[in-house]
Write a protein that holds these residues in place. Sequence first.
Motif, PDB file in Angstrom:
ATOM      1  N   HIS A  89       8.308   6.138 -11.039  1.00  0.00           N
ATOM      2  CA  HIS A  89       7.554   5.191 -10.878  1.00  0.00           C
ATOM      3  C   HIS A  89       8.092   4.366 -12.825  1.00  0.00           C
ATOM      4  CE1 HIS A  89       4.171   3.064 -12.571  1.00  0.00           C
ATOM      5  NE2 HIS A  89       4.410   2.180 -11.960  1.00  0.00           N
ATOM      6  N   PHE A  90       7.940   3.032 -12.499  1.00  0.00           N
ATOM      7  CA  PHE A  90       8.938   2.883 -14.335  1.00  0.00           C
ATOM      8  C   PHE A  90       8.550   1.970 -14.230  1.00  0.00           C
ATOM      9  CE2 PHE A  90      12.788   2.792 -12.072  1.00  0.00           C
ATOM     10  CZ  PHE A  90      12.965   1.715 -12.082  1.00  0.00           C
ATOM     11  N   THR A  91       8.463   1.231 -15.518  1.00  0.00           N
ATOM     12  CA  THR A  91       7.837  -0.224 -16.234  1.00  0.00           C
ATOM     13  C   THR A  91       8.975  -1.204 -17.601  1.00  0.00           C
ATOM     14  OG1 THR A  91       6.111  -0.137 -15.759  1.00  0.00           O
ATOM     15  CG2 THR A  91       6.311  -1.539 -17.405  1.00  0.00           C
TER      16      THR A  91
ATOM     17  N   SER B  31      20.376   5.914   3.581  1.00  0.00           N
ATOM     18  CA  SER B  31      19.286   6.447   3.502  1.00  0.00           C
ATOM     19  C   SER B  31      17.544   6.030   3.682  1.00  0.00           C
ATOM     20  CB  SER B  31      18.647   7.514   2.390  1.00  0.00           C
ATOM     21  OG  SER B  31      17.579   7.978   2.285  1.00  0.00           O
ATOM     22  N   THR B  32      17.280   5.589   5.253  1.00  0.00           N
ATOM     23  CA  THR B  32      16.588   4.405   5.218  1.00  0.00           C
ATOM     24  C   THR B  32      14.984   4.609   5.577  1.00  0.00           C
ATOM     25  OG1 THR B  32      16.101   4.689   7.776  1.00  0.00           O
ATOM     26  CG2 THR B  32      17.684   3.234   6.726  1.00  0.00           C
ATOM     27  N   GLU B  33      15.334   6.252   4.914  1.00  0.00           N
ATOM     28  CA  GLU B  33      13.695   7.399   4.686  1.00  0.00           C
ATOM     29  C   GLU B  33      13.857   6.788   3.342  1.00  0.00           C
ATOM     30  OE1 GLU B  33      16.715  10.283   4.835  1.00  0.00           O
ATOM     31  OE2 GLU B  33      16.423   7.997   5.385  1.00  0.00           O
ATOM     32  N   SER B  34      14.384   6.406   1.878  1.00  0.00           N
ATOM     33  CA  SER B  34      14.277   6.594   0.697  1.00  0.00           C
ATOM     34  C   SER B  34      14.424   5.039   0.947  1.00  0.00           C
ATOM     35  CB  SER B  34      15.812   6.782   0.025  1.00  0.00           C
ATOM     36  OG  SER B  34      16.012   7.834   0.170  1.00  0.00           O
ATOM     37  N   ARG B  35      13.027   4.761  -0.095  1.00  0.00           N
ATOM     38  CA  ARG B  35      12.644   3.463  -0.643  1.00  0.00           C
ATOM     39  C   ARG B  35      12.684   3.211  -1.867  1.00  0.00           C
ATOM     40  NH1 ARG B  35       7.505   2.269   2.823  1.00  0.00           N
ATOM     41  NH2 ARG B  35       7.388   4.455   1.963  1.00  0.00           N
ATOM     42  N   ALA B  36      12.259   1.563  -2.138  1.00  0.00           N
ATOM     43  CA  ALA B  36      11.780   0.968  -3.415  1.00  0.00           C
ATOM     44  C   ALA B  36      11.112  -0.078  -3.136  1.00  0.00           C
ATOM     45  CB  ALA B  36      13.225   1.046  -4.135  1.00  0.00           C
ATOM     46  N   TYR B  37      10.748  -0.317  -4.199  1.00  0.00           N
ATOM     47  CA  TYR B  37      10.040  -2.333  -4.567  1.00  0.00           C
ATOM     48  C   TYR B  37       9.704  -2.194  -6.489  1.00  0.00           C
ATOM     49  CZ  TYR B  37       6.723  -5.361  -3.979  1.00  0.00           C
ATOM     50  OH  TYR B  37       6.368  -6.936  -3.525  1.00  0.00           O
ATOM     51  N   HIS B  38      10.799  -3.799  -6.331  1.00  0.00           N
ATOM     52  CA  HIS B  38      11.095  -3.726  -7.696  1.00  0.00           C
ATOM     53  C   HIS B  38      10.080  -5.332  -7.538  1.00  0.00           C
ATOM     54  CE1 HIS B  38      14.327  -4.787 -10.706  1.00  0.00           C
ATOM     55  NE2 HIS B  38      13.243  -4.674 -11.101  1.00  0.00           N
TER      56      HIS B  38
ATOM     57  N   TRP C 267       8.643  -8.417 -17.716  1.00  0.00           N
ATOM     58  CA  TRP C 267       7.793  -7.884 -17.484  1.00  0.00           C
ATOM     59  C   TRP C 267       8.359  -6.915 -15.467  1.00  0.00           C
ATOM     60  CZ3 TRP C 267       4.098  -3.862 -19.341  1.00  0.00           C
ATOM     61  CH2 TRP C 267       3.252  -3.541 -18.498  1.00  0.00           C
ATOM     62  N   THR C 268       9.077  -6.206 -15.899  1.00  0.00           N
ATOM     63  CA  THR C 268       9.711  -5.784 -14.529  1.00  0.00           C
ATOM     64  C   THR C 268       8.805  -4.010 -14.103  1.00  0.00           C
ATOM     65  OG1 THR C 268      11.581  -5.708 -12.250  1.00  0.00           O
ATOM     66  CG2 THR C 268      11.798  -4.681 -15.073  1.00  0.00           C
ATOM     67  N   GLU C 269       8.543  -3.983 -12.714  1.00  0.00           N
ATOM     68  CA  GLU C 269       8.545  -2.336 -12.737  1.00  0.00           C
ATOM     69  C   GLU C 269       8.258  -1.947 -10.904  1.00  0.00           C
ATOM     70  OE1 GLU C 269       3.720  -0.628 -12.396  1.00  0.00           O
ATOM     71  OE2 GLU C 269       4.254  -2.510 -13.441  1.00  0.00           O
ATOM     72  N   GLU C 270       8.858  -0.788 -11.512  1.00  0.00           N
ATOM     73  CA  GLU C 270       9.413  -0.431 -10.027  1.00  0.00           C
ATOM     74  C   GLU C 270       9.060   0.822  -9.247  1.00  0.00           C
ATOM     75  OE1 GLU C 270      13.709  -0.435  -6.974  1.00  0.00           O
ATOM     76  OE2 GLU C 270      14.206  -0.562  -9.750  1.00  0.00           O
ATOM     77  N   THR C 271       8.790   1.192  -8.242  1.00  0.00           N
ATOM     78  CA  THR C 271       8.450   1.968  -7.785  1.00  0.00           C
ATOM     79  C   THR C 271       9.495   2.295  -6.127  1.00  0.00           C
ATOM     80  OG1 THR C 271       7.032   1.727  -5.877  1.00  0.00           O
ATOM     81  CG2 THR C 271       6.283   2.348  -7.312  1.00  0.00           C
ATOM     82  N   MET C 272      10.011   4.179  -6.380  1.00  0.00           N
ATOM     83  CA  MET C 272      11.378   4.465  -5.157  1.00  0.00           C
ATOM     84  C   MET C 272      10.287   5.600  -4.505  1.00  0.00           C
ATOM     85  SD  MET C 272      14.265   4.104  -8.321  1.00  0.00           S
ATOM     86  CE  MET C 272      15.717   3.785  -7.378  1.00  0.00           C
ATOM     87  N   GLN C 273      10.975   5.871  -4.116  1.00  0.00           N
ATOM     88  CA  GLN C 273      10.466   6.920  -2.838  1.00  0.00           C
ATOM     89  C   GLN C 273      11.967   8.039  -2.371  1.00  0.00           C
ATOM     90  OE1 GLN C 273       7.106   6.037  -0.690  1.00  0.00           O
ATOM     91  NE2 GLN C 273       5.925   5.332  -1.905  1.00  0.00           N
TER      92      GLN C 273
ATOM     93  N   GLU D 102       1.140  -1.210  -0.108  1.00  0.00           N
ATOM     94  CA  GLU D 102      -0.067  -0.048   0.339  1.00  0.00           C
ATOM     95  C   GLU D 102       0.967   1.406  -0.022  1.00  0.00           C
ATOM     96  OE1 GLU D 102      -3.477   2.426  -0.530  1.00  0.00           O
ATOM     97  OE2 GLU D 102      -2.767  -0.482  -0.537  1.00  0.00           O
ATOM     98  N   ASP D 103       1.664   1.494   0.709  1.00  0.00           N
ATOM     99  CA  ASP D 103       2.514   2.499   0.930  1.00  0.00           C
ATOM    100  C   ASP D 103       3.564   2.886  -0.433  1.00  0.00           C
ATOM    101  OD1 ASP D 103       3.769   0.306   1.575  1.00  0.00           O
ATOM    102  OD2 ASP D 103       5.809   1.502   3.170  1.00  0.00           O
ATOM    103  N   MET D 104       3.717   1.787  -1.173  1.00  0.00           N
ATOM    104  CA  MET D 104       4.675   1.742  -2.373  1.00  0.00           C
ATOM    105  C   MET D 104       3.809   1.706  -3.597  1.00  0.00           C
ATOM    106  SD  MET D 104       7.643   2.286  -0.816  1.00  0.00           S
ATOM    107  CE  MET D 104       8.811   2.072  -2.403  1.00  0.00           C
ATOM    108  N   VAL D 105       2.897   2.393  -3.447  1.00  0.00           N
ATOM    109  CA  VAL D 105       1.841   2.021  -4.939  1.00  0.00           C
ATOM    110  C   VAL D 105       2.424   3.343  -5.855  1.00  0.00           C
ATOM    111  CG1 VAL D 105      -0.408   0.831  -4.744  1.00  0.00           C
ATOM    112  CG2 VAL D 105       0.306   3.630  -4.051  1.00  0.00           C
ATOM    113  N   PRO D 106       2.370   3.241  -7.566  1.00  0.00           N
ATOM    114  CA  PRO D 106       2.956   4.257  -8.277  1.00  0.00           C
ATOM    115  C   PRO D 106       2.303   4.872  -8.217  1.00  0.00           C
ATOM    116  CG  PRO D 106       2.383   2.279  -8.844  1.00  0.00           C
ATOM    117  CD  PRO D 106       1.787   1.994  -7.523  1.00  0.00           C
ATOM    118  N   SER D 107       1.438   5.413  -7.468  1.00  0.00           N
ATOM    119  CA  SER D 107       0.019   7.039  -7.306  1.00  0.00           C
ATOM    120  C   SER D 107       0.915   7.444  -6.031  1.00  0.00           C
ATOM    121  CB  SER D 107      -0.816   6.888  -7.097  1.00  0.00           C
ATOM    122  OG  SER D 107      -1.361   5.996  -5.561  1.00  0.00           O
TER     123      SER D 107
END
Length: 162
Positions: free
Chosen positions: A23-25, A103-110, A124-130, A13-18
């Motif tokens: 965010h890239f695919t 940077s523990t406040e910088s996160r990614a989901y791949h 298909w690979t997709e990642e979000t980063m914050q 939930e906390d890493m959704v693209p929106s």
Amino acid sequence: MGDVLFEIINWPEDMVPSRSPIHFTNELEVPATPEKIWSLLVDPAAWPSFYPGVEYVKLLGGHTTFGSGTQFETNLAGQDVFAAVQEFEPVTRIAWGGHPKASTESRAYHAWIITPTPTGCHLWTEETMQGPLWLELAKPAPDVFWRTHEKLLADLAEVATR
């Protein structure tokens, strides 16, 4: 060809693209079996052969291959990263989430989805980063992470079909 080649990513939930400024695919048809691609993705010793910039992968907790919940350390995007496998469906789906140690406040989901095709498989690979560190790294070249994943898919396909 009516088959759907990919499915939706099961985002935390906390890493959704929106909610993610980055965010890239990326996708690629590969003339290799899903099993061959999977065997490379879950083998930490294989990562340096196809993953741009990866020099090492260290599985934690005594694991020798990736599995559900496996925690690991590696170097991605020039950063030492701590991550854990959050989705694991053999030969079909794997995803990990983590953060750079700096940077523990910088996160990614791949996430990865491997779909069989008549000639091999569709990757298909997709990642979000914050977070501040990823945003800073993207400033000079906003497509840097996307381009790295284009190379990742090309190099993975090359190793898988060698």
